[in-house]
Scaffold this motif. Structure first.
Motif, PDB file in Angstrom:
ATOM      1  N   ALA A 175      67.959  63.165 114.118  1.00  0.00           N
ATOM      2  CA  ALA A 175      67.272  62.039 114.755  1.00  0.00           C
ATOM      3  C   ALA A 175      66.903  60.974 113.729  1.00  0.00           C
TER       4      ALA A 175
ATOM      5  N   ILE B  94      70.121  58.994 112.794  1.00  0.00           N
ATOM      6  CA  ILE B  94      70.483  58.073 113.867  1.00  0.00           C
ATOM      7  C   ILE B  94      69.470  56.930 113.934  1.00  0.00           C
TER       8      ILE B  94
ATOM      9  N   ALA C 145      70.073  54.323 111.199  1.00  0.00           N
ATOM     10  CA  ALA C 145      71.242  53.496 111.497  1.00  0.00           C
ATOM     11  C   ALA C 145      70.895  52.461 112.565  1.00  0.00           C
ATOM     12  N   MET C 146      70.180  52.907 113.589  1.00  0.00           N
ATOM     13  CA  MET C 146      69.832  52.008 114.685  1.00  0.00           C
ATOM     14  C   MET C 146      68.903  50.893 114.210  1.00  0.00           C
TER      15      MET C 146
END
Lengths: 109, 499
Positions: A76, A79, A82-83
């Motif tokens: 998590a 991710i 990156a987001m």
């Protein structure tokens, strides 16, 4: 310790939601970051809070802490990073193309 | 253990990576490569559908770690059906984009393949956390695709789309965490096995987790009141991307269907029917709001976007019936509504190009070049999307209404769906007469942009195919529904019949 973690998660979530509802892109990015911190802590705590135990099962060890939530949190976090990076780039692009940093691309009159 | 189950994941992933490495290659070769990859994926999806058409549910344990400890992929009839629809749909926007859109920005083909990778993964995964991961993969690819081609309006709508989906991802993780905290597993089959035995003191948190999951899936499916991101994002992005995104809302619908049959089905004890109280009223309300949007739209792409919202409402109303006939009708309607909406988006761009300065705004415009052909195509797409006889939309709606007759709320469902069909018809007839009959006498002489019409025709022919082959397709949909209503089959296939 449980109460402290719960209060911390609640506080982070509250800050995150408040900032998420702001009208400028930068607070919105910060709000999503706070929200993802809160969620990561929450996921981590779902393996139950234990102190000083290894995340492996073995004989001669007093016990273990659940390793799976740690793996989930790691995914998590990756991710989420990156987001966030993508969102910052998008916010900069919106600032450049629309001429301001309002989330709707226009100043209130 | 058949490797066929993981092929739909490996193909687009490898194709995406190869396309990224060959990014300096001539664009025509890259197009050929991307189209070949999608054709190969259609082949794999057909093979997979044939493999699961008899009673088998195929599973694939990655690294041979047995479920529920390892990561598992599950291909049942529903997953194979969704894969087949996705891959067939994907061919046409890609064909359309290969006429020039893919050069108006970088890495279009890479993102397109990764989008397909995420979609395939979301349909095949057998555990909730990987569902989250694949949702992120398909969303990240979709962020790139939404913004492809640039422009201020696109950036503004894209920002909203990204932020709301990131907030949705946070909610998803909270639901995942709560489920893990309660059950100590995230494998769908294992969860379904343990849910009937939820102790009474855990029912409250379990319900909360289930409803949070529902909220996240409803956001992806654009269910009321979480649909507001959709019209702006779909109307402002490029036509092929919007056409591909016709399947994106169906991913949410798929997840809702999976959760409501496997996790919260009739056998789930204290959690049985958790979503039933919410799904039908929200679906009908979504249908109404979607159609009001269709009536109020200011240009054709916006109207098509609201058509997507309305079709999600119809689809979820069918799923909410919960009966065998209802699920089968919904699973027949699903490919129809996907293809019809995609065709409308592609056609809208062609019409906008032919109208010159007026584009696709609802204003009196010049007489179009090739107006007879375009008018005929618009007429076909309108019949398809409004659900008039004789095309597949009518069959789908008829099956849904027939299934609804057995439901206690049949009066509501019949009234909303029928009046909704009438509203859609009025809106489309108004647009058709404005675009093709009430035109200025002079012809617009500015050269039209070269926008291909063949992919839209292909999608309309698929709708025709669904009409002609309605019998076999509906039979297969009925088989899917039959399998869905026996969650025990899924659980046994994944966990190997362990107690």
């Amino acid at each position: 310790m449980e109460i402290l973690i719960a209060i911390l998660i609640g506080l982070l979530t509250a800050c995150g939601v408040f900032l998420l509802l702001r009208a400028r892109t930068f607070p919105v990015v910060l709000g999503l970051t706070y929200l993802s911190y809160a969620v990561n802590l929450y996921l981590f705590a779902m393996g139950r809070l234990t102190v000083g135990r290894p995340p492996v099962i073995g004989s001669g060890l007093p016990g273990y802490t659940d390793p799976l939530p740690q793996a989930l949190v790691l995914t998590a976090i990756v991710i989420g990073f990156a987001m966030t990076a993508f969102l910052i780039m998008l916010a900069l692009k919106a600032r450049a193309e629309l001429g301001n940093d309002h989330v709707d691309g226009e100043e209130e009159r | 253990m058949s490797h066929l189950v993981i092929a739909p994941l490996l193909l687009p992933l490898c194709a995406g990576i190869v396309l990224l490495m060959l990014r300096h290659l001539d664009i025509r070769l890259r197009r050929a490569l991307a189209l070949t990859a999608v054709l190969a994926q259609i082949g794999v999806a057909v093979a997979l559908t044939r493999a699961v058409a008899d009673d088998a549910i195929l599973t694939y344990a990655l690294g041979a770690w047995p479920a529920p400890y390892g990561i598992v992929l599950v291909a049942d009839r529903l997953a194979a059906w969704m894969l087949l629809i996705t891959t067939i749909l994907a061919l046409f926007p890609l064909w359309h984009a290969s006429h020039g859109l893919d050069t108006r920005g970088r890495h279009f083909h890479v993102l397109y393949q990764l989008q397909l990778f995420g979609l395939s993964g979301a349909f095949l995964t057998g555990d909730v956390f990987n569902l989250f991961v694949f949702f992120e993969v398909l969303l990240l690819a979709s962020y790139g695709l939404v913004l492809h081609g640039g422009g201020g309006e696109r950036t503004r709508a894209g920002l909203h789309y990204v932020v709301i989906n990131l907030a949705g991802s946070s909610l998803f993780l909270i639901a995942v965490g709560a489920l893990y905290g309660l059950y100590g597993t995230l494998n769908l089959a294992d969860l379904a096995r343990m849910m009937p035995a939820t102790p009474a003191e855990n029912l409250g948190p379990a319900r909360a987790a289930g409803l949070l999951l529902f909220a996240v899936f409803a956001l992806k499916a654009a269910l009321l009141p979480l649909y507001l991101w959709l019209p702006a994002a779909y109307a402002s992005t490029s036509a092929p991307v919007a056409a591909l995104f016709a399947i994106m809302t169906k991913v949410g619908a798929y997840a809702i269907l999976r959760a409501s049959t496997l996790l919260f089905g009739a056998e789930a004890g204290g959690l049985a029917g958790l979503l039933d109280a919410w799904l039908l009223p929200l679906a009908l309300a979504t249908l109404v709001i979607g159609l009001l949007g269709v009536l109020a739209a200011r240009h054709l792409r916006e109207q098509a976007a609201y058509m997507v919202v309305a079709s999600v409402g119809t689809l979820l109303a069918a799923f909410a019936l919960g009966s065998h006939a209802g699920l089968a009708a919904g699973l027949y309607y699903l490919p129809h509504s996907t293809f019809a909406a995609a065709a409308m988006f592609l056609l809208a761009e062609r019409i906008a190009a032919a109208r010159g300065a007026q584009a696709d705004r609802f204003e009196v415009g010049p007489r179009m070049t090739g107006e007879y052909w375009l008018g005929a195509l618009f007429f076909c797409a309108g019949i398809l999307i409004a659900g008039l006889p004789p095309l597949s939309g009518f069959i789908g709606k008829f099956l849904i209404l027939q299934a609804a007759l057995a439901h206690p709320a049949r009066a509501w469902i019949l009234a909303v769906v029928l009046v909704g069909g009438l509203l859609a018809l009025i809106a489309l007839a108004r647009v058709g007469s404005l675009f093709f009959l009430r035109v200025d006498r002079h012809r617009d002489d500015s050269p039209a942009l070269p926008v291909p019409v063949a992919p839209a025709v292909g999608l309309l022919l698929l709708g025709l195919g669904l009409t002609v082959a309605a019998g076999p397709v509906h039979d297969f949909a009925a088989q899917i529904a039959e399998q869905l209503l026996q969650p025990r089959l899924y659980i046994d296939a994944v966990l190997g019949g362990r107690p």
